[in-house]
Design a protein around this motif. Sequence first.
Motif, PDB file in Angstrom:
ATOM      1  N   ARG A  41     -16.470  34.389 -12.281  1.00  0.00           N
ATOM      2  CA  ARG A  41     -15.886  34.813 -11.009  1.00  0.00           C
ATOM      3  C   ARG A  41     -15.687  36.339 -11.000  1.00  0.00           C
ATOM      4  NH1 ARG A  41     -13.940  31.167  -7.330  1.00  0.00           N
ATOM      5  NH2 ARG A  41     -14.132  33.068  -6.051  1.00  0.00           N
ATOM      6  N   PRO A  42     -16.777  37.099 -10.999  1.00  0.00           N
ATOM      7  CA  PRO A  42     -16.654  38.561 -10.958  1.00  0.00           C
ATOM      8  C   PRO A  42     -15.986  39.066  -9.686  1.00  0.00           C
ATOM      9  CG  PRO A  42     -18.936  37.890 -10.576  1.00  0.00           C
ATOM     10  CD  PRO A  42     -18.199  36.667 -11.016  1.00  0.00           C
ATOM     11  N   ASP A  43     -16.058  38.253  -8.614  1.00  0.00           N
ATOM     12  CA  ASP A  43     -15.401  38.659  -7.370  1.00  0.00           C
ATOM     13  C   ASP A  43     -13.882  38.670  -7.534  1.00  0.00           C
ATOM     14  OD1 ASP A  43     -15.520  35.873  -7.745  1.00  0.00           O
ATOM     15  OD2 ASP A  43     -15.334  35.468  -5.580  1.00  0.00           O
ATOM     16  N   VAL A  44     -13.348  37.624  -8.158  1.00  0.00           N
ATOM     17  CA  VAL A  44     -11.904  37.555  -8.402  1.00  0.00           C
ATOM     18  C   VAL A  44     -11.480  38.689  -9.339  1.00  0.00           C
ATOM     19  CG1 VAL A  44     -10.045  36.168  -9.393  1.00  0.00           C
ATOM     20  CG2 VAL A  44     -11.815  35.072  -7.995  1.00  0.00           C
ATOM     21  N   GLY A  45     -12.335  39.008 -10.306  1.00  0.00           N
ATOM     22  CA  GLY A  45     -12.025  40.091 -11.228  1.00  0.00           C
ATOM     23  C   GLY A  45     -11.801  41.400 -10.498  1.00  0.00           C
ATOM     24  N   ILE A  90      -9.879  42.980 -17.581  1.00  0.00           N
ATOM     25  CA  ILE A  90      -9.721  42.069 -16.449  1.00  0.00           C
ATOM     26  C   ILE A  90     -11.077  41.554 -15.973  1.00  0.00           C
ATOM     27  CG2 ILE A  90      -9.006  41.922 -14.034  1.00  0.00           C
ATOM     28  CD1 ILE A  90      -6.813  43.967 -14.690  1.00  0.00           C
ATOM     29  N   LEU A  91     -12.044  42.449 -15.860  1.00  0.00           N
ATOM     30  CA  LEU A  91     -13.359  42.057 -15.349  1.00  0.00           C
ATOM     31  C   LEU A  91     -14.097  41.145 -16.322  1.00  0.00           C
ATOM     32  CD1 LEU A  91     -14.476  45.456 -13.778  1.00  0.00           C
ATOM     33  CD2 LEU A  91     -13.718  43.387 -12.579  1.00  0.00           C
ATOM     34  N   LEU A 136      -8.507  41.360  -8.712  1.00  0.00           N
ATOM     35  CA  LEU A 136      -7.398  41.559  -9.643  1.00  0.00           C
ATOM     36  C   LEU A 136      -7.282  43.028 -10.063  1.00  0.00           C
ATOM     37  CD1 LEU A 136      -7.746  38.390 -11.904  1.00  0.00           C
ATOM     38  CD2 LEU A 136      -5.984  38.852 -10.189  1.00  0.00           C
ATOM     39  N   SER A 143     -12.748  37.764 -15.984  1.00  0.00           N
ATOM     40  CA  SER A 143     -13.254  37.069 -14.794  1.00  0.00           C
ATOM     41  C   SER A 143     -14.664  36.541 -15.023  1.00  0.00           C
ATOM     42  CB  SER A 143     -13.234  38.016 -13.592  1.00  0.00           C
ATOM     43  OG  SER A 143     -14.260  38.999 -13.677  1.00  0.00           O
TER      44      SER A 143
END
Length: 385
Positions: free
Chosen positions: A344-348, A335-336, A351, A339
């Motif tokens: 977008r590591p923040d969204v990862g 998942i990361l 999630l 992202s």
Amino acid sequence: MSDASHENSRPILFVPLGEEETCLYGLHPRNRLFRIAEKAGLAPGHRQGLTEEGARGTILADIGYAWDPAWLTHLLDHPGSVLVIEGKPVLAHCISDAQRAVMLAAMEEGASMDGHGMTAIDPATTELSYHQLRKRDKPFIMALNAANKMEVERALYDASYKGVTDVLTLYLWRKPAFHLTRWAAAAGMSPNMITAIGAAFCVAAFFLFWYGMYWQGVAAGFVFMVLDTVDGKLARCTGTSSWWGNIFDHGIDLVHPPFWWWAWAEGLKVYAAGNMRFEPVYEAAILVAIVGGYIVQRVIEGVFMRRYGMHIHVWREVDSRFRLITARRNPNMVILVGSLLFARPDVGLELVAFWTLISLIFHAVRLAQAEGARMRGEPVTSWLA
């Protein structure tokens, strides 16, 4: 103590027979078999001293064949049984002098077996349940020679693989980890050495994530994740597993994931000039969801294991399927990384928090369903049994 009682108290003898010299994972076949036998609680023995052993349970093994260690466990549970290939005995658990004499003659002369009351097992049609490795399979057994060394080593490696695990371990790095395992064995490296090297990459990944160097951290993390597969396979393939090695390896596996996710959250404060950083309260909520969910899931697994004597992931087929993607380190890393592809590591991380809560709910429901089945008097057993 009577002589008979003394004989019965002695551990079962393990005696390899034959002259095959092809090494597997850097070990002479005789030495490798002795290691496996000792791990199973057997006493190493030699052909020359058999006549002096008297009445004693004995397992005879033709070293011209390589086999899954699961066969040894199976024969220990079934005294008086013998694995037979094309009429020839290959691995036998003898419980009397007469059986031992017959099996010795058959193995050394390459003759067909006269069972002498022994139960013949056909490896081609027998499936076994591997409780420790969470799978049900037909254990391999095959002739060993210099020409098929690679094939035999691959079979041993596959036999050491867990049947129920995450998708990356099961499919993505199965092949590279095999070659790394062979290289480590040839180099004389121990499983604990591999674990220590992996631990260094694990720590490096933590600091790289902390400073927002996500791609570098992912690279270090992936090295650790592959080596985390190699150390266990090396231990099983070479018969060098140990209590300390198990604690060392699984201790790191258990402890490090929350630190990685914490470091990932902290890295957002410097990544892209801090434009993606979370508000403190929101960051705390994300980490509570991820870390708290991870801990509670581990508790659920422990409760299930204690109450039912098996992993929650092997109760029903759906549990084994869900284990491929449940919110553990490797699926979370998928998942990361996804992202990061979109910067977008923040969204990862959001999630990962969401998926952790979904996984927690799934396992909580499964534990409740198992408890319900137990209260109704229904057996709670593994679908692999």
